[in-house]
Design a protein around this motif. Structure first.
Motif: not given
Lengths: 877, 152
Positions: A69-71, A512-518, A529-531
């Motif tokens: 992930a990232a912040s 964040w942490g519960e879903k995916q995206g860039t 950021a991956d789930k």
């Protein structure tokens, strides 16, 4: 172990600039760099330091999985892995190989993830019950309510105008793009903006005005190469701690860069800087014009670069002709000598790095002043080469993406609303008629969206992932608007925020942490950021919510097929790539697979430049061609928009614009009734309206309540000392908080903007004492960027009660460092102990990326306690 | 020579525009951009009038009696609401247009009179008046769809 509440920046890892051969290699175009051996030209000498914080009792060996992930707690884009155990997030660890942070994390990242696990997360949709209270319901009921209202409003001419969308700087690219298409091609409304208007609108406006389109010229590696750093209204030490750590590491290493800070407060940056200009709030433009006056007057500019690559030198020269340092010293109330020293620092360096933030963006003449920073770089030819960098910084983590993807006041792909060809391209991409896409005027800015809601013409306002009931200026007014009977308010969030308490429908969102995206950092580094875990209860990813709305609304393209043709983050990303093709933010060479590598990738990244692009404008050619540019420009004083004909007449031909404007005083200046100037801002332990950081115990305990910063002189004149309760009043409202007597400039009062009322279980002050900084701020905005003026409200301060032995809740770290040495030092104690792991000398060579592709085992690193800190350079040296 | 009459016309138009900007800006305080920009533009108009004044005085010494119906009134009070704002800005636009074309004509006359001092004033001020019109047009174009199509 390291207490990162007591020391937000962690241990120093001093380093010097790369060797000349590295710099030469780094300045080569990407294609040539690709054939150099050993990643020459892509390496950074900044040492790796991997920061880790895990829940008490959990060791690295106990972790089931590390998920990339990232912040999203600040805008630096620090890459990290999320530690998962038994389906729960139990900690974070910085990613050693990432180009942005080399393993380091901000305290907000180290501790902020705990908010995900908060017991008060929203887990079911809420709607208004018969008694007017919010009651739990199921998704079908909640969504059908929104859809029924939407269809009713859309029925009839001008139905689009009843919709407003106010989104965030914390969603993912895929979500913004989807929301943008729903709004612009589904409903066809221009009323789409968001919280990024408050933080990043001026960055975008200034980049467009100077260089033709949005897009940051610089790279974070410019910190490695530069020989001078200028920080313009940017308290980077508290807003992007890892970027500050990188700057500090340069300052402690061999051949450190000189440093200039412009800030009315004594921030950590100001204390570190060689020259600190504590100018009167609202006078940035006077200072900038004087600095440019000196650069031109002394001949400290690159005449060849100016002639070949810029337009407007003559007008700039005329505009600043009378703006001597003596003139500016009077207006800004700083010594002439310091202005001259600053000009000399800017005029004598070889590789200048500038960074700009809210001290400029949220102040008087925001766009004009931010453009002057661009001007300094253009005048000195300080762009497009290693060390000569410019960050028109973002305030929020994913602000860059809403600008790119068009969920805010921009069109997707940095397109120009006034260019029919750009609109035609979008219409073709979405297979809709061009007339559906609103382009008769620029997209409506956030403050105007709220004004239409106030007047009743916007009847449905959909707020996602932000909290305008705390973040917008003049809160009493905003609360009135949100509470309006005629307004149907949808709020999509993790918690029952102040704003959500006014809603007709509340939708529980995953985070964040519960879903995916860039999302993308200020230096254009794209991260995935991956789930890692499932969202709580029935909470859903924002993307799923938008997709569900589009499906239920049955938005169609002109052939009758569904308008939205994607169904998950990766297919949304692929759709976005097609939209970005050929534009400055070209993502066509990026895939999710590529982002799962060691490091993030900088756009533009195309099949022809598969490793991304480190710096823009390397050849001095800018995005100003009339068919390519994002705007035809504005008058900086009024915001009057120029036409295509006027723009073409300038014959920009790839040259950048030197934008000029005279100084004008702020719309609100101190007077007899309100003799002081209020400035508001962020502090190191909190982000936005504390919805997450206020729920992370280490962060909250470090600064649990708001405070009022006063200079020692002002405090003693009012008979106020540390910890006394003071009342701050403006023509809009008042608040009360304890005083912190510290190093702010005389006449300036600072209040942090994070604090609202959710932790009092309320949407506003009710019958209690007000404490949100925005009770005081003025409703006014920059004429070009439309960013509100949070930094220049006139106020008065009075003492309400003595301290009685109590202290203010202000931390001793950062700009709030107290004048009184007896105030105990802010510390996090054992609960805040994070680890720092360093590369063994010699095991990684000079760079990190050299090891790209290698998966590193945590055991590969050596644990140690920092040795003696390198002493701080003193002014005498 | 009738230049004095046109100078007088423009001088009066600038003062009236300043007054209308202030009145409209004040009346629409709830539109902060309109309020603040109008205030600034009013000060600009005052400045224009101040620069014209010495020329008005100088040329009036050699002027015949002022003809009738030289001046027309373009603004007779503010209105409220979204539509009212649009119409008020529309008034300002027409008043600024009156000034704009007057600057052009006085510039022409200044060339005929070989008056470089007056030409300098014209070239400095006419671009500001043009920007005022551009701003008014920008603001009206943004407001028109919502005021004319959406609002009930």
């Amino acid at each position: 172990m390291s207490d990162r509440i007591a020391d937000p920046w962690g241990s120093r890892t001093p380093y010097g600039p790369p060797a000349v051969v590295e710099r030469l290699a780094a300045s080569l175009p990407g294609r040539l760099k690709d054939v150099l051996p050993g990643d020459l030209g892509r390496r950074s000498p900044w040492p790796v330091r991997v920061d880790t914080f895990l829940q008490e009792g959990i060791g690295e060996q106990d972790v089931d999985a590390w998920v990339q992930a990232a912040s999203i707690m600040h805008s630096n884009g620090d890459a990290m892995d999320i530690a998962v155990k038994d389906g729960r997030i139990v900690g974070v660890r910085g990613r050693a190989g990432d180009r942005v942070n080399h393993g380091r994390l901000d305290p907000k990242d180290l501790y902020g993830w705990q908010a995900n696990n908060s017991p008060d997360r929203l887990t079911r949709p809420l709607i208004r019950g018969c008694g007017g209270e919010l009651v739990e319901t199921d998704w079908d009921t909640a969504m059908n309510l929104i859809v029924a209202k939407s269809k009713e409003l859309l029925d009839g001419p001008g139905g689009w105008g009843h919709f407003g969308f106010h989104t965030s700087g914390q969603l993912f690219l895929e979500e913004y793009y989807t929301l943008g298409v729903i709004g612009k091609a589904g409903i066809g409304t221009p009323h789409m903006d968001g919280n990024t208007r408050l933080c990043t609108a001026t960055a975008a406006a200034a980049l467009k005005a100077s260089f033709g389109t949005d897009g940051q010229p610089g790279s974070y590696t410019d910190v490695d190469h530069c020989d001078a750093i200028a920080l313009w209204g940017h308290n980077v030490a508290e807003t992007q701690t890892v970027l500050w750590a990188r700057m500090l590491d340069r300052r402690r290493g061999p051949r450190p860069p000189a440093m200039l800070a412009v800030d009315p407060r004594e921030t950590p940056v100001a204390r570190e800087a060689d020259v600190h200009l504590a100018i009167r709030s609202g006078t940035n433009m006077a200072l900038m014009n004087a600095l440019i006056h000196v650069l031109i007057d002394k001949g400290w500019y690159d005449e060849r670069y100016v002639r070949a690559h810029t337009l407007g030198f003559g007008e700039l020269q005329r505009t600043v002709a009378e703006c001597t340092p003596e003139w500016a010293a009077q207006i800004c109330d700083v010594p002439v000598r310091l202005i001259e020293q600053a000009a000399e620092l800017l005029g004598s360096c070889d590789r200048l790095l500038s960074t700009v933030l809210q001290g400029f963006y949220q102040s008087n003449q925001a766009t004009a002043a931010a453009c002057q920073v661009n001007n300094i770089h253009l005048l000195r030819g300080m762009l497009g080469r290693p060390g000569a960098g410019l960050y028109q910084m973002n305030g929020q983590p994913t602000a860059q993406n809403t600008r790119e993807a068009g969920a805010n006041g921009d069109l997707p792909g940095m397109r120009n609303w006034d260019n029919p060809e750009h609109i035609r391209r979008l219409a073709e991409l979405w297979n809709v008629d061009p007339s559906v896409i609103p382009h008769w005027a620029p997209p409506t800015h956030a403050m105007q969206v709220f004004r239409y809601a106030e007047q009743g013409s916007i009847k449905l306002l959909w707020v996602s992932a932000t909290n305008p009931a705390v973040s917008l200026p003049d809160l009493a007014r905003i609360r009135r608007i949100l509470a309006g009977d005629e307004l149907f308010l949808v709020v999509q969030d993790l918690f029952l925020t102040e704003t959500a308490r006014f809603a007709d429908v509340v939708l529980p969102a995953a985070t964040w942490g519960e879903k995916q995206g860039t999302f993308t950092s200020v230096d254009r580094t794209v991260h995935l950021a991956d789930k890692a875990v499932e969202p709580p209860g029935e909470a859903r990813p924002d993307l799923d919510i938008f997709l569900d709305y589009a499906r239920r609304m049955d938005f169609r393209d002109k052939d009758g097929a569904p308008l939205i043709k994607w169904h998950d983050p990766e297919s949304a990303f692929e759709a976005w790539k097609a939209c970005s093709a050929g534009r400055p933010c070209d993502y066509t060479g990026i895939t999710y697979e590529k982002l799962r590598g060691e490091s993030g990738v900088q756009w533009p990244c195309t099949p022809g430049a598969p490793r991304g692009t480190e710096r823009l404008y390397t050849g001095g050619r800018f995005n100003t061609d009339p068919g390519y540019c994002e705007t035809y420009g504005h008058d900086l004083l009024t915001g009057a928009e120029y036409s295509e004909e006027q723009y073409r007449a300038k014959e920009p031909g790839g040259r950048a614009f030197l934008q000029a404007a005279p100084y004008q005083p702020s719309p609100e200046v101190p007077g007899q009734e309100y003799p002081l100037l209020l400035t508001t801002g962020r502090t190191v332990y909190h982000f936005h309206t504390r919805t997450k950081t206020g729920r992370a115990p280490q962060l909250n305990d470090a600064a649990p309540e708001p405070w009022v910063e006063l200079s020692p002189g002002d405090a003693s004149a009012m008979g106020v000392s540390e910890g006394d309760t003071v009342r701050v009043e403006s023509p809009r409202g008042a608040l009360e908080a304890r005083a912190r007597v510290c190093g702010t400039r005389p006449g300036v009062v600072f209040v942090p903007f994070h604090y609202g009322y959710w932790d009092r279980d309320d949407s506003g002050p009710g019958d209690g004492t007000a404490r949100a900084a925005n009770e005081l701020t003025i409703t006014s905005w920059d004429p070009v960027s439309k960013q509100p003026l949070y930094k220049v409200a006139a106020v008065r301060v009075s003492k309400v009660a003595g301290a009685d032995g109590a202290l203010s809740a202000a931390p001793t770290v950062g700009a709030a460092a107290p004048h009184d040495p007896r105030v105990p030092r802010t510390a996090g104690g054992p609960a805040a102990e994070a680890s720092e792991a360093f590369e063994r000398p010699g095991d990684g060579g000079p760079g990190v990326q050299e090891r790209s592709g290698l998966r590193r085992d945590p055991g590969d690193r050596e644990r140690f306690t920092p040795r003696d800190r390198v002493p701080r350079r003193t002014e005498e040296e | 020579m009738h230049l004095a009459h046109y100078l007088g016309l423009l001088h009066r138009s600038q003062i009236e525009l300043a007054g209308a900007l202030r009145e409209i800006g004040e009346h629409h305080r709830d539109e902060p951009d309109v309020h603040h920009v109008c205030e600034r533009l009013a000060a600009q108009c005052d400045d224009h009038a101040g620069r014209l004044e010495p020329f008005v005085r100088r040329y009036s010494e050699e002027a015949p009696q002022e003809p009738e119906r030289l001046h027309s009134t373009l603004f007779s009070g503010t209105r409220s609401g979204g539509l009212g704002l649009l119409r008020d800005l529309h008034d300002l636009y027409l008043m600024a247009a009156e000034c704009d074309i007057s600057w052009t004509l006085i510039g022409q006359a200044a060339q005929g009179a070989r008056d470089t001092g007056l030409l300098e004033v014209v070239s400095r001020c006419e671009s500001e008046t043009a920007t005022q019109m551009t701003w008014l047009s920008t603001r009206m174009k943004q407001a028109a769809p919502q005021a004319l199509v959406v609002a009930s």
